[in-house]
Design an enzyme around this catalytic site. Sequence first.
Site, PDB file in Angstrom:
ATOM      1  N   ARG B  10       0.840  -1.216   0.000  1.00 48.60           N
ATOM      2  CA  ARG B  10       0.000   0.000   0.000  1.00 48.60           C
ATOM      3  C   ARG B  10       0.868   1.257   0.000  1.00 48.60           C
ATOM      4  O   ARG B  10       0.558   2.246  -0.655  1.00 48.60           O
ATOM      5  CB  ARG B  10      -0.977  -0.006   1.178  1.00 48.60           C
ATOM      6  N   SER B  37      -4.456   5.370   5.425  1.00 47.80           N
ATOM      7  CA  SER B  37      -4.194   3.923   5.410  1.00 47.80           C
ATOM      8  C   SER B  37      -3.832   3.412   4.025  1.00 47.80           C
ATOM      9  O   SER B  37      -3.087   2.464   3.890  1.00 47.80           O
ATOM     10  CB  SER B  37      -5.422   3.165   5.922  1.00 47.80           C
ATOM     11  N   GLU B  58     -18.264   4.419  -0.345  1.00 48.95           N
ATOM     12  CA  GLU B  58     -17.518   3.708  -1.391  1.00 48.95           C
ATOM     13  C   GLU B  58     -18.344   3.547  -2.664  1.00 48.95           C
ATOM     14  O   GLU B  58     -17.798   3.550  -3.767  1.00 48.95           O
ATOM     15  CB  GLU B  58     -17.080   2.327  -0.882  1.00 48.95           C
ATOM     16  N   PHE B  83     -14.382  -3.051   1.247  1.00 45.79           N
ATOM     17  CA  PHE B  83     -15.357  -2.008   0.879  1.00 45.79           C
ATOM     18  C   PHE B  83     -15.351  -1.722  -0.622  1.00 45.79           C
ATOM     19  O   PHE B  83     -16.401  -1.600  -1.248  1.00 45.79           O
ATOM     20  CB  PHE B  83     -15.076  -0.727   1.670  1.00 45.79           C
ATOM     21  N   HIS B 109      -5.403  -3.394   2.340  1.00 48.49           N
ATOM     22  CA  HIS B 109      -5.938  -4.198   3.438  1.00 48.49           C
ATOM     23  C   HIS B 109      -6.688  -5.424   2.929  1.00 48.49           C
ATOM     24  O   HIS B 109      -7.732  -5.799   3.453  1.00 48.49           O
ATOM     25  CB  HIS B 109      -6.821  -3.354   4.361  1.00 48.49           C
ATOM     26  N   ASP B 117      -7.616  -5.798  13.295  1.00 47.16           N
ATOM     27  CA  ASP B 117      -8.964  -5.254  13.073  1.00 47.16           C
ATOM     28  C   ASP B 117     -10.006  -6.365  12.926  1.00 47.16           C
ATOM     29  O   ASP B 117     -11.202  -6.133  13.102  1.00 47.16           O
ATOM     30  CB  ASP B 117      -8.990  -4.363  11.818  1.00 47.16           C
ATOM     31  N   ARG B 167      -1.664  -4.637   3.836  1.00 51.23           N
ATOM     32  CA  ARG B 167      -1.333  -3.739   4.932  1.00 51.23           C
ATOM     33  C   ARG B 167       0.096  -3.923   5.464  1.00 51.23           C
ATOM     34  O   ARG B 167       0.774  -2.918   5.725  1.00 51.23           O
ATOM     35  CB  ARG B 167      -2.328  -3.951   6.070  1.00 51.23           C
TER      36      ARG B 167
END
Lengths: 285, 320
Positions: B10, B37, B58, B83, B109, B117, B167
């Site tokens: 990322r 993020s 989104e 998402f 992610h 998470d 991530r």
Amino acid sequence: MNEKVKELQIIATQIRIDIIQMLVQAGSGHSGGSLSCADILACLYFSIMRHNPKDPHWKERDRFILSKGHACPALYAALAEAGYFKKEELLTLRKLNSILQGHPDMNKTPGVEFSSGSLGQGFAAAFGMALGYKLDKNPGRIFVLLGDGECQEGIVWETAMGASHYGLDNLTAILDYNNLQIDGKVSEIMEIAPIAEKFRAFGWTTYEIDGHDIEQILWALSPERIVEGKPTMVIARTVKGKGVSFMENEVDWHGKAPSPQEAERALAELYKQLEELKGNGRADS
Amino acid sequence: MGEQILKSTRRAYGEALVELGERNERIVVLDADLSKSTYTNLFAKKFPNRFFNMGISECKMISCAAGLATTGKIPFASSFAVFAAGRAWEMVRLSVGYTNLNVKIAASHAGISVGEDGPTHHCAEDIALMRVIPNMTVLVPADATETKKAVFASAEWQGPVYIRLGRPDIPIIFDDSYDFQIGKAYVLKEGKDVSILACGLMVWQALQALELLEKEGIEAELVNVSTIKPLDEETILRSLSKTRCAVSAEEHNIIGGLGSAVAELITEKLPIPLERVGVKDRFAESGPWKELLKKYGLTPEDIKQAALRAIERKEKGGLK
């Protein structure tokens, strides 16, 4: 009567005639919601919008997105009337190999700006177009037509929030508020009222008009109605099935095409309206 | 293996966007309140007028990106995979796939290496969701270098692209001489006993598995399948016709992802034993990402065991 108004009424009636002829030929499709927006489309394509059917991708054109994609017979009729493709194509609606899909397809039909039909997405795409025009300092305007039932989709409100956040005064939405959706009255299925207040609360300038009154439509869509830094929502009160007596305000005509006999009756009514408009100039408006 | 330089894919994406933005004015970037993020904040800082935060929405973001693409922009839309590919799936299908517009969706992610998470924010389904959409190209880069090249290649590619990003900080495998092309799989190490077809961070896991297998006297071939769609059938079939058995390795549900794509290919073209390493059709849980990889069967040891099973099936000469 103003000649321009009469001319637009004639075009709107011709669009309605084309809608009935297309739908009876196709044997399926959406009658009610196509008829309800014919006057709005006539005003857009034959008075308000700067566009060129000979050059559909002209960079600075005004654009129209039919977010309530199921009303595409009305859009196809308007596009054919404007000269984007031959009128004979209209009778191929929904048939195999046709350029006229059951819902709008931007890659198949000249003049269709976005593929729509899954409700709410056309509105969000129009928002993106308006954003792109702003970035390029493109003077064109983006128009988008929404259905009333469509406003039950969450993405409509995501977009309403976004368009005002980015100050998109080049975006004008029109709500075809005929108060009917597939399962019944909008107010009974899932109330969207007070819709003008909702859009105002989201930062839009709103106008409420009779969506069959040409002069009111032209007034509301005129650039003079734009308030700087705000998107515009024109709430057009309409009658579903407008122009065909037995389809008006009848929920069953949402997603149904007329039988040949019904089409004959509908066309007789519409041709009569057309003759009256062309004839003595005292057409009812 | 020596000292490894670590970087998340990322972050590599965010840095690549800045470079892209400098040389191409048509690049615009959208995010849905996760720019810190997804590292699109790097682009936002440099090119604020070409960055659009959509807030937490989104669905609108994807259709809006499509609208921007119709005006000649090259939008990169970012969020978490669950998402972007999950919540907004139908917008991706219609506004991006059906229209065949020039929209790039870069989703971070992905997988279960999201870690603490938990399953609400993990995504072991996105490859399946994206590759089933016509017109969509699906990329799963293995490290920071490949990510950067994949982002550049996507900008040149005409049409929809989904780029899957992760991530955690993971080792950089490739140097700048690595030549990435969309639609091409890369044989990273040649071998004759079994083909390991891996993508994403599982390429690094597979590299370690090669060493474990070597100790057992097994020469495995490693293929980096960074383009899941269109699948490089030629390279994969060339490898499989040599080794006659395969292991797929992905940080994704074994249903619908790389393993399925390979299974579809070999069933039609070259029926040989295949063992799938991946998340075995279940939701994971919260935890440190390396421990999650262990618990959910995504380690070098898991790849090694799968390779041994594949070889055994091949030698027994049948499907067991």
